[in-house]
Write an enzyme that holds these catalytic residues in place. Structure first.
Site: not given
Ligand code: GRF
Length: 207
Positions: A71, A113-115, A149
Protein backbone atom coordinates in the site's frame (compact mmCIF):
# COMPACT_ATOMS: atom_id res chain seq x y z
CA UNK A 1 -3.52 29.76 -5.38
CA UNK A 2 -4.97 31.83 -8.20
CA UNK A 3 -3.02 34.93 -9.22
CA UNK A 4 -3.90 37.73 -11.60
CA UNK A 5 -2.13 35.78 -14.34
CA UNK A 6 -3.29 32.24 -13.78
CA UNK A 7 -6.10 30.21 -12.17
CA UNK A 8 -5.34 27.85 -9.28
CA UNK A 9 -4.30 24.38 -10.46
CA UNK A 10 -6.56 21.62 -9.16
CA UNK A 11 -6.06 17.85 -9.34
CA UNK A 12 -9.24 15.85 -8.61
CA UNK A 13 -9.25 12.18 -7.50
CA UNK A 14 -12.37 10.10 -8.12
CA UNK A 15 -13.60 6.49 -7.82
CA UNK A 16 -17.07 6.56 -9.35
CA UNK A 17 -19.72 8.62 -11.10
CA UNK A 18 -17.83 11.89 -10.81
CA UNK A 19 -20.79 14.23 -10.45
CA UNK A 20 -18.82 16.35 -7.97
CA UNK A 21 -15.95 16.45 -10.47
CA UNK A 22 -18.39 17.51 -13.20
CA UNK A 23 -19.65 20.36 -11.02
CA UNK A 24 -16.07 21.57 -10.60
CA UNK A 25 -15.30 21.23 -14.33
CA UNK A 26 -18.44 23.24 -15.14
CA UNK A 27 -17.56 25.94 -12.60
CA UNK A 28 -14.02 26.24 -13.98
CA UNK A 29 -15.43 27.20 -17.39
CA UNK A 30 -15.97 30.69 -15.96
CA UNK A 31 -12.60 32.51 -15.75
CA UNK A 32 -13.91 34.43 -12.73
CA UNK A 33 -14.05 31.15 -10.79
CA UNK A 34 -10.27 31.27 -10.51
CA UNK A 35 -9.45 27.58 -10.88
CA UNK A 36 -8.62 25.00 -13.51
CA UNK A 37 -8.85 21.20 -13.24
CA UNK A 38 -5.43 20.23 -14.64
CA UNK A 39 -5.70 16.45 -14.11
CA UNK A 40 -8.09 13.78 -12.83
CA UNK A 41 -6.89 10.58 -11.20
CA UNK A 42 -8.59 7.38 -10.08
CA UNK A 43 -7.91 4.13 -8.22
CA UNK A 44 -9.82 2.11 -10.84
CA UNK A 45 -10.41 1.97 -14.59
CA UNK A 46 -13.57 2.43 -16.64
CA UNK A 47 -15.50 4.77 -14.40
CA UNK A 48 -17.71 7.63 -15.42
CA UNK A 49 -15.51 10.06 -13.48
CA UNK A 50 -12.59 9.39 -15.82
CA UNK A 51 -14.88 9.54 -18.86
CA UNK A 52 -16.11 12.97 -17.75
CA UNK A 53 -12.51 14.21 -17.57
CA UNK A 54 -11.69 12.77 -20.99
CA UNK A 55 -14.74 14.41 -22.55
CA UNK A 56 -13.58 17.72 -21.08
CA UNK A 57 -10.08 17.24 -22.54
CA UNK A 58 -8.47 16.91 -19.10
CA UNK A 59 -5.47 14.63 -18.59
CA UNK A 60 -6.21 11.47 -16.59
CA UNK A 61 -4.20 8.86 -14.69
CA UNK A 62 -4.99 5.66 -12.81
CA UNK A 63 -3.17 4.05 -9.90
CA UNK A 64 -4.75 0.69 -8.96
CA UNK A 65 -3.83 -0.70 -5.55
CA UNK A 66 -3.58 -4.35 -6.76
CA UNK A 67 -0.83 -3.35 -9.19
CA UNK A 68 1.55 -2.48 -6.34
CA UNK A 69 3.39 -4.80 -3.94
CA UNK A 70 2.47 -2.69 -0.90
CA UNK A 71 0.00 0.00 0.00
CA UNK A 72 2.95 2.33 0.71
CA UNK A 73 4.23 1.90 -2.86
CA UNK A 74 0.76 2.63 -4.23
CA UNK A 75 0.52 5.71 -2.03
CA UNK A 76 3.96 6.95 -3.11
CA UNK A 77 3.20 6.45 -6.79
CA UNK A 78 -0.12 8.25 -6.40
CA UNK A 79 1.60 11.13 -4.61
CA UNK A 80 4.24 11.37 -7.34
CA UNK A 81 1.80 11.53 -10.22
CA UNK A 82 -0.42 14.04 -8.40
CA UNK A 83 2.61 16.21 -7.49
CA UNK A 84 3.86 16.08 -11.09
CA UNK A 85 0.85 18.22 -12.03
CA UNK A 86 1.99 20.90 -9.56
CA UNK A 87 -1.40 21.35 -7.92
CA UNK A 88 -2.32 24.29 -5.72
CA UNK A 89 -5.14 22.10 -4.40
CA UNK A 90 -6.00 18.38 -4.52
CA UNK A 91 -9.72 17.57 -4.25
CA UNK A 92 -10.77 14.06 -3.23
CA UNK A 93 -14.27 13.93 -4.72
CA UNK A 94 -15.73 10.51 -4.08
CA UNK A 95 -12.24 8.93 -3.92
CA UNK A 96 -12.89 5.69 -2.04
CA UNK A 97 -9.37 5.09 -0.71
CA UNK A 98 -7.58 6.57 2.27
CA UNK A 99 -4.45 8.38 1.21
CA UNK A 100 -1.41 7.53 3.34
CA UNK A 101 1.42 9.21 5.16
CA UNK A 102 3.60 9.52 2.07
CA UNK A 103 0.83 11.22 0.11
CA UNK A 104 0.12 13.67 2.91
CA UNK A 105 3.83 14.35 3.51
CA UNK A 106 4.11 15.41 -0.13
CA UNK A 107 0.83 17.29 -0.53
CA UNK A 108 -0.80 18.30 2.78
CA UNK A 109 -2.26 20.73 3.70
CA UNK A 110 -3.31 21.23 0.07
CA UNK A 111 -5.67 18.21 0.09
CA UNK A 112 -9.42 18.46 0.76
CA UNK A 113 -12.06 15.74 0.79
CA UNK A 114 -15.82 15.88 0.49
CA UNK A 115 -17.78 13.53 2.77
CA UNK A 116 -21.56 12.88 2.59
CA UNK A 117 -22.32 13.48 6.29
CA UNK A 118 -21.96 16.24 8.84
CA UNK A 119 -18.54 15.54 10.38
CA UNK A 120 -17.71 14.44 13.00
CA UNK A 121 -20.86 12.29 12.68
CA UNK A 122 -20.85 9.20 10.49
CA UNK A 123 -17.28 8.96 9.16
CA UNK A 124 -16.24 6.26 6.70
CA UNK A 125 -17.68 4.90 3.49
CA UNK A 126 -21.31 4.45 4.60
CA UNK A 127 -22.18 7.94 5.87
CA UNK A 128 -25.70 8.20 4.36
CA UNK A 129 -26.63 4.64 5.46
CA UNK A 130 -25.31 5.25 8.97
CA UNK A 131 -27.22 8.53 9.28
CA UNK A 132 -30.41 6.81 8.12
CA UNK A 133 -29.92 3.88 10.52
CA UNK A 134 -29.31 6.26 13.43
CA UNK A 135 -32.57 8.09 12.70
CA UNK A 136 -31.15 11.61 12.51
CA UNK A 137 -33.47 14.26 11.10
CA UNK A 138 -30.70 16.34 9.54
CA UNK A 139 -27.53 15.17 7.84
CA UNK A 140 -25.48 16.76 5.07
CA UNK A 141 -22.03 17.04 3.59
CA UNK A 142 -18.65 18.30 4.79
CA UNK A 143 -15.57 19.56 3.00
CA UNK A 144 -12.48 19.14 5.17
CA UNK A 145 -8.71 19.38 4.98
CA UNK A 146 -7.37 15.83 4.90
CA UNK A 147 -5.26 14.69 7.86
CA UNK A 148 -4.16 11.21 8.90
CA UNK A 149 -7.58 10.15 10.24
CA UNK A 150 -10.82 8.98 8.66
CA UNK A 151 -12.87 12.11 7.92
CA UNK A 152 -11.33 13.88 10.92
CA UNK A 153 -9.60 16.91 9.37
CA UNK A 154 -10.29 20.63 9.89
CA UNK A 155 -13.69 21.57 8.45
CA UNK A 156 -13.78 24.00 5.52
CA UNK A 157 -17.52 24.00 4.81
CA UNK A 158 -20.69 22.10 5.65
CA UNK A 159 -24.22 21.98 4.29
CA UNK A 160 -27.27 20.54 6.05
CA UNK A 161 -29.80 18.28 4.33
CA UNK A 162 -33.10 17.05 5.84
CA UNK A 163 -33.80 13.33 6.19
CA UNK A 164 -37.32 12.52 4.97
CA UNK A 165 -39.53 9.85 6.57
CA UNK A 166 -39.60 7.65 3.49
CA UNK A 167 -35.93 7.94 2.55
CA UNK A 168 -33.90 4.91 1.58
CA UNK A 169 -30.12 5.18 1.37
CA UNK A 170 -30.14 5.98 -2.33
CA UNK A 171 -32.74 8.74 -2.08
CA UNK A 172 -30.99 10.30 0.90
CA UNK A 173 -27.53 10.14 -0.73
CA UNK A 174 -28.89 11.70 -3.94
CA UNK A 175 -30.41 14.60 -1.94
CA UNK A 176 -27.09 15.02 -0.10
CA UNK A 177 -25.16 15.01 -3.38
CA UNK A 178 -27.20 17.90 -4.81
CA UNK A 179 -26.31 20.04 -1.79
CA UNK A 180 -22.75 18.64 -1.66
CA UNK A 181 -21.98 19.74 -5.22
CA UNK A 182 -23.08 23.29 -4.48
CA UNK A 183 -21.03 23.41 -1.28
CA UNK A 184 -17.98 21.95 -3.02
CA UNK A 185 -18.07 24.40 -5.92
CA UNK A 186 -18.54 27.34 -3.59
CA UNK A 187 -15.79 26.35 -1.15
CA UNK A 188 -13.20 25.23 -3.72
CA UNK A 189 -13.69 28.50 -5.61
CA UNK A 190 -13.11 30.47 -2.43
CA UNK A 191 -10.00 28.44 -1.60
CA UNK A 192 -8.71 29.05 -5.14
CA UNK A 193 -9.35 32.79 -5.03
CA UNK A 194 -8.69 33.59 -1.37
CA UNK A 195 -6.65 30.74 0.11
CA UNK A 196 -7.35 29.34 3.58
CA UNK A 197 -5.83 29.71 7.01
CA UNK A 198 -6.03 26.97 9.64
CA UNK A 199 -5.63 27.89 13.31
CA UNK A 200 -6.35 25.32 16.03
CA UNK A 201 -8.52 23.31 13.61
CA UNK A 202 -10.52 26.41 12.64
CA UNK A 203 -10.48 27.09 8.93
CA UNK A 204 -11.00 30.57 7.54
CA UNK A 205 -10.94 31.72 3.94
CA UNK A 206 -8.17 34.22 3.29
CA UNK A 207 -4.45 34.01 3.84
C1 GRF B 1 -20.14 11.75 -2.84
O1 GRF B 1 -21.31 11.84 -2.06
C2 GRF B 1 -18.91 11.70 -1.97
O2 GRF B 1 -18.95 12.52 -0.87
C3 GRF B 1 -18.93 10.26 -1.56
O3 GRF B 1 -19.27 9.55 -2.75
C4 GRF B 1 -20.05 10.42 -3.57
C5 GRF B 1 -19.35 10.55 -4.88
O4 GRF B 1 -20.21 11.02 -5.87
N1 GRF B 1 -17.71 9.83 -0.96
P1 GRF B 1 -19.69 11.41 -7.32
O5 GRF B 1 -18.74 10.31 -7.79
O6 GRF B 1 -19.01 12.74 -7.23
O7 GRF B 1 -20.93 11.46 -8.17
Amino acid sequence: MATANRPARIVVLVSGAGTNLQALIDACADPAYGAEVVAVGADREAIEGLARAERAGIETFTRRLPEFATREEWDRSLAEVVASHEPDLVVLAGFMKLVGEGFLAALAPRVVNTHPALCPSFPGTTGPADALAHGVKVTGATLFVVDGGVDTGPIVAQVAVPVEDDDDVEALHERIKVAERGMLVDAVGRIAREGITITNRKVRFGS
